[in-house]
Design an enzyme around this catalytic site. Structure first.
Site, short mmCIF file in Angstrom:
data_model
loop_
_atom_site.label_atom_id
_atom_site.label_comp_id
_atom_site.label_asym_id
_atom_site.label_seq_id
_atom_site.Cartn_x
_atom_site.Cartn_y
_atom_site.Cartn_z
N ARG A 1 0.39 10.35 -0.02
CA ARG A 1 0.72 11.36 1.02
C ARG A 1 1.97 12.16 0.73
O ARG A 1 2.17 13.23 1.19
CB ARG A 1 0.97 11.04 2.38
CG ARG A 1 -0.23 10.22 3.06
CD ARG A 1 0.00 9.78 4.55
NE ARG A 1 -0.92 8.85 4.80
CZ ARG A 1 -0.86 8.24 6.10
NH1 ARG A 1 0.16 8.40 6.92
NH2 ARG A 1 -1.95 7.31 6.52
N GLU B 1 0.98 -1.17 -0.05
CA GLU B 1 -0.02 0.06 -0.06
C GLU B 1 0.83 1.28 -0.33
O GLU B 1 1.51 1.60 0.98
CB GLU B 1 -0.89 0.22 1.22
CG GLU B 1 -1.86 1.41 1.27
CD GLU B 1 -2.49 1.55 2.57
OE1 GLU B 1 -2.82 2.49 2.96
OE2 GLU B 1 -2.68 0.30 3.30
N LYS C 1 -11.42 -1.74 6.17
CA LYS C 1 -10.19 -1.32 6.98
C LYS C 1 -10.72 -0.72 8.30
O LYS C 1 -11.62 0.08 8.32
CB LYS C 1 -9.66 -0.25 6.08
CG LYS C 1 -8.32 0.44 6.83
CD LYS C 1 -7.84 1.42 6.04
CE LYS C 1 -6.64 2.24 6.83
NZ LYS C 1 -5.91 3.41 5.92
#
Length: 213
Positions: free
Chosen positions: A51, A47, A134
């Site tokens: 950001r 993943e 999640k």
């Protein structure tokens, strides 16, 4: 791709290894080597969080690594979804869920792990068809005990908890019947990535891959 189909794909990805590395990448030039080290260590699902300015280029580079299944984390908008899919992401992860984000993933055929932190949020996503979610932020939301409590009345939903998980508490989560895998950043420490210590990262990945589920 329907929510149910997305969850089936997400479950397959979660089944690849007990840990999904959560990666914040500042230098896309190191992305392929990082992916190779993690895949060699037994952690193929990766993943890359959106950001940093380098994130999409990192996804492009990692998508070319044999054996890797790269996804995009921190999906917040439909534009994020489209950009991630175009870069080669094969799944997405979001800290929460909005109708616009869910619709974009359905339109782009991108399997999503939508974020939920409360029973109400879990139920709302389940109502839409998401049976794999999640749990975020895991530790701040009550940790493994909270997730076990949610699982008692809602056993049909399974999770990839992320947020504050590391070697000291990972087994607390992996021992739960409603946990498929966990997400964590400890397998690729920033200082090791900067130093290009791929052998060290591969060793950390091997330890994580050997964790019991």
């Amino acid at each position: 791709m329907t929510p149910a189909e997305q969850s089936r794909h997400a479950a397959d990805i979660c089944a690849l290894a007990p840990v999904v590395p959560v990666l914040v990448i500042d230098d896309a030039g190191k992305a392929a080597d990082l992916a190779r080290a993690l895949v060699a260590g037994g952690l193929p699902a990766l993943e890359v969080t959106l950001r940093t300015p380098a994130a999409l280029d990192a996804i492009r580079a990692m998508a070319e690594v044999p054996g890797g299944v790269v996804g995009a984390g921190t999906l917040l908008t439909p534009e994020d979804v489209k950009a991630a899919k175009a870069a080669g992401a094969r799944f997405g992860v979001s800290p929460g869920a909005t109708d616009r984000l869910l619709a974009a993933c359905a339109e782009e055929d991108l399997p999503l792990l939508p974020g939920a932190a409360t029973a109400t949020e879990v139920m709302a996503l389940l109502e839409k068809g998401y049976t794999v979610q999640k749990f975020f932020p895991a530790e701040a939301s009550g940790g493994a005990k909270a997730l076990a409590a949610i699982g008692a009345p809602i056993p049909q939903v399974r999770f990839c908890p992320t947020g504050g998980i590391g070697p000291s508490n990972v087994l607390d989560y992996l021992s739960l019947t409603n946990v498929l895998c966990v997400g964590g950043s400890w397998v690729a420490p920033k200082e090791m990535v900067v130093a290009g210590d791929w052998a060290g990262i591969e060793a950390l990945a091997r330890k994580a891959a050997a964790l019991a589920r």
